[in-house]
Design a protein around this motif. Structure first.
Motif, PDB file in Angstrom:
ATOM      1  N   ARG A  29       0.272  -6.689  -2.528  1.00  0.00           N
ATOM      2  CA  ARG A  29      -1.107  -6.349  -2.136  1.00  0.00           C
ATOM      3  C   ARG A  29      -2.059  -7.493  -2.477  1.00  0.00           C
ATOM      4  O   ARG A  29      -2.923  -7.859  -1.679  1.00  0.00           O
ATOM      5  CB  ARG A  29      -1.533  -5.057  -2.837  1.00  0.00           C
ATOM      6  CG  ARG A  29      -2.943  -4.589  -2.476  1.00  0.00           C
ATOM      7  CD  ARG A  29      -3.221  -3.217  -3.049  1.00  0.00           C
ATOM      8  NE  ARG A  29      -3.126  -3.203  -4.507  1.00  0.00           N
ATOM      9  CZ  ARG A  29      -3.197  -2.094  -5.237  1.00  0.00           C
ATOM     10  NH1 ARG A  29      -3.338  -0.917  -4.642  1.00  0.00           N
ATOM     11  NH2 ARG A  29      -3.105  -2.154  -6.550  1.00  0.00           N
ATOM     12  N   ARG A  76       0.807  -1.222   0.000  1.00  0.00           N
ATOM     13  CA  ARG A  76       0.000   0.000   0.000  1.00  0.00           C
ATOM     14  C   ARG A  76       0.839   1.271   0.000  1.00  0.00           C
ATOM     15  O   ARG A  76       0.306   2.366   0.010  1.00  0.00           O
ATOM     16  CB  ARG A  76      -0.943  -0.006   1.204  1.00  0.00           C
ATOM     17  CG  ARG A  76      -1.928  -1.158   1.180  1.00  0.00           C
ATOM     18  CD  ARG A  76      -2.911  -1.074   2.333  1.00  0.00           C
ATOM     19  NE  ARG A  76      -3.724   0.134   2.255  1.00  0.00           N
ATOM     20  CZ  ARG A  76      -4.679   0.442   3.135  1.00  0.00           C
ATOM     21  NH1 ARG A  76      -4.905  -0.363   4.162  1.00  0.00           N
ATOM     22  NH2 ARG A  76      -5.389   1.537   3.002  1.00  0.00           N
ATOM     23  N   GLU A 102      -7.645  -7.202 -10.118  1.00  0.00           N
ATOM     24  CA  GLU A 102      -6.264  -7.596  -9.830  1.00  0.00           C
ATOM     25  C   GLU A 102      -6.146  -9.084  -9.514  1.00  0.00           C
ATOM     26  O   GLU A 102      -5.157  -9.718  -9.882  1.00  0.00           O
ATOM     27  CB  GLU A 102      -5.695  -6.735  -8.702  1.00  0.00           C
ATOM     28  CG  GLU A 102      -5.417  -5.319  -9.156  1.00  0.00           C
ATOM     29  CD  GLU A 102      -4.379  -4.593  -8.318  1.00  0.00           C
ATOM     30  OE1 GLU A 102      -3.845  -5.192  -7.356  1.00  0.00           O
ATOM     31  OE2 GLU A 102      -4.111  -3.422  -8.629  1.00  0.00           O
ATOM     32  N   TYR A 155      -7.586  -1.084  -2.137  1.00  0.00           N
ATOM     33  CA  TYR A 155      -8.240  -1.120  -3.446  1.00  0.00           C
ATOM     34  C   TYR A 155      -9.296  -0.024  -3.525  1.00  0.00           C
ATOM     35  O   TYR A 155      -9.924   0.327  -2.519  1.00  0.00           O
ATOM     36  CB  TYR A 155      -8.876  -2.490  -3.687  1.00  0.00           C
ATOM     37  CG  TYR A 155      -7.863  -3.602  -3.809  1.00  0.00           C
ATOM     38  CD1 TYR A 155      -7.252  -3.884  -5.027  1.00  0.00           C
ATOM     39  CD2 TYR A 155      -7.493  -4.358  -2.699  1.00  0.00           C
ATOM     40  CE1 TYR A 155      -6.308  -4.894  -5.142  1.00  0.00           C
ATOM     41  CE2 TYR A 155      -6.544  -5.365  -2.797  1.00  0.00           C
ATOM     42  CZ  TYR A 155      -5.958  -5.631  -4.017  1.00  0.00           C
ATOM     43  OH  TYR A 155      -5.014  -6.624  -4.123  1.00  0.00           O
ATOM     44  N   HIS A 173     -12.047  -3.217  -8.433  1.00  0.00           N
ATOM     45  CA  HIS A 173     -10.585  -3.131  -8.514  1.00  0.00           C
ATOM     46  C   HIS A 173      -9.942  -4.409  -7.965  1.00  0.00           C
ATOM     47  O   HIS A 173      -9.017  -4.977  -8.565  1.00  0.00           O
ATOM     48  CB  HIS A 173     -10.124  -1.900  -7.735  1.00  0.00           C
ATOM     49  CG  HIS A 173      -8.669  -1.615  -7.834  1.00  0.00           C
ATOM     50  ND1 HIS A 173      -8.004  -0.804  -6.941  1.00  0.00           N
ATOM     51  CD2 HIS A 173      -7.714  -2.047  -8.718  1.00  0.00           C
ATOM     52  CE1 HIS A 173      -6.732  -0.727  -7.272  1.00  0.00           C
ATOM     53  NE2 HIS A 173      -6.522  -1.479  -8.332  1.00  0.00           N
ATOM     54  N   LEU A 174     -10.430  -4.886  -6.816  1.00  0.00           N
ATOM     55  CA  LEU A 174      -9.933  -6.138  -6.232  1.00  0.00           C
ATOM     56  C   LEU A 174     -10.150  -7.290  -7.197  1.00  0.00           C
ATOM     57  O   LEU A 174      -9.246  -8.107  -7.441  1.00  0.00           O
ATOM     58  CB  LEU A 174     -10.663  -6.416  -4.913  1.00  0.00           C
ATOM     59  CG  LEU A 174     -10.415  -7.791  -4.275  1.00  0.00           C
ATOM     60  CD1 LEU A 174      -8.977  -7.916  -3.786  1.00  0.00           C
ATOM     61  CD2 LEU A 174     -11.399  -8.024  -3.119  1.00  0.00           C
ATOM     62  N   ALA A 220     -11.350  -5.453   0.080  1.00  0.00           N
ATOM     63  CA  ALA A 220     -11.115  -4.337  -0.840  1.00  0.00           C
ATOM     64  C   ALA A 220     -10.983  -3.031  -0.074  1.00  0.00           C
ATOM     65  O   ALA A 220     -10.071  -2.231  -0.330  1.00  0.00           O
ATOM     66  CB  ALA A 220     -12.254  -4.250  -1.850  1.00  0.00           C
TER      67      ALA A 220
END
Length: 264
Positions: free
Chosen positions: A205, A168, A237, A228, A233-234, A223
């Motif tokens: 991450r 992060r 990825e 995220y 987004h999570l 998330a």
């Protein structure tokens, strides 16, 4: 089909920091077929029985998988092996090459260590207990670390910052804190560890997030707390690293093994 509960898994009583080690004995009557999921470490495995492991259609008695490798399938039956998860800071001198040369690939360890691999396999084969085998591997690591060339201190510091923050940290700020230009950091980090700092942060991450999913945490919570932007987004990825959804990734046998081979 995979029944990882039937595997014999051994752990050393103590391990060198950055060199997690586990021993695996996979029964011959219960062949394992599973997908290896990327992890923020370089994976090294040495089989010391007489049953090579099938990796993506290739039969190998040893392997080295680079940082952030692409998912690959493993078939193992009647296999005895020692596996290492090496911090890239150790893998660089231990493997004897910049990790950019291993980027995302799975290679036979023989291609990197030559006859040293077969000599280690022979010693492991004749050892009678897991502690003996772990001591042999530790001695091999120590010798190669002494002979190898370490990564730049600045690169090591950036990696530790990424790891400690669970990916992060704002990577664009790290270059200024090292005193290097962004271009130089990206170049040296990528050459020595095999990924850019940004990609390394994504990998760390992801690993933290997917293991929280395995432990039963909701995707929404993971998330929100994992850095995220949102669940989408999570999802994006996790699919980028595993090719599956968060729900499917949480059920991967390879990750379930982590809870016994590398607890915590």
């Amino acid at each position: 089909m995979s029944d990882t509960a039937a595997w014999e898994i051994a752990r050393p009583s103590r391990a060198r920091p950055g060199a997690d080690m586990a021993g695996f004995r996979i029964p011959g009557d219960r062949p394992a077929e599973l997908r290896a999921i990327p992890h923020p470490a370089v994976t090294v495995a040495v089989e010391f029985g007489d049953r090579p492991v099938a990796v993506g259609g290739r039969r190998m008695t040893s392997l080295a998988a680079g940082l952030g490798f692409t998912v690959f399938r493993v078939r193992a039956e009647g296999v005895d092996c020692v596996q290492l998860r090496l911090s890239p800071l150790l893998a660089h001198p231990v493997l004897g090459l910049p990790l950019a040369e291993l980027r995302g690939q799975v290679l036979a360890l023989d291609d990197l260590w030559g006859r040293g691999t077969s000599a280690l396999r022979e010693r492991l084969h004749h050892a009678r207990t897991w502690p003996e085998r772990f001591a042999l591997v530790e001695a091999e690591l120590a010798a190669r670390l002494d002979a190898g060339r370490p990564v730049d201190p600045e690169v090591a510091w950036v990696w530790r910052e990424i790891l400690g923050s669970h990916g992060r940290v704002r990577v664009r700020e790290l270059a200024a804190r090292t005193g290097w230009s962004r271009q130089r950091l990206w170049s040296r980090f990528g050459a020595q560890l095999g990924l850019t700092p940004k990609r390394a942060a994504m990998l760390v991450r992801f690993d933290h997030a997917v293991h929280r999913l395995v432990r039963g945490h909701s995707a929404a919570r993971v998330a929100a707390e994992g850095g995220y932007a949102d669940q989408s987004h999570l999802h994006h990825e996790i699919r980028a690293f595993t090719g599956t959804t968060p729900v499917a990734a949480a059920g991967e046998p390879w990750l379930a093994v982590d809870e016994r081979a590398w607890p915590g």
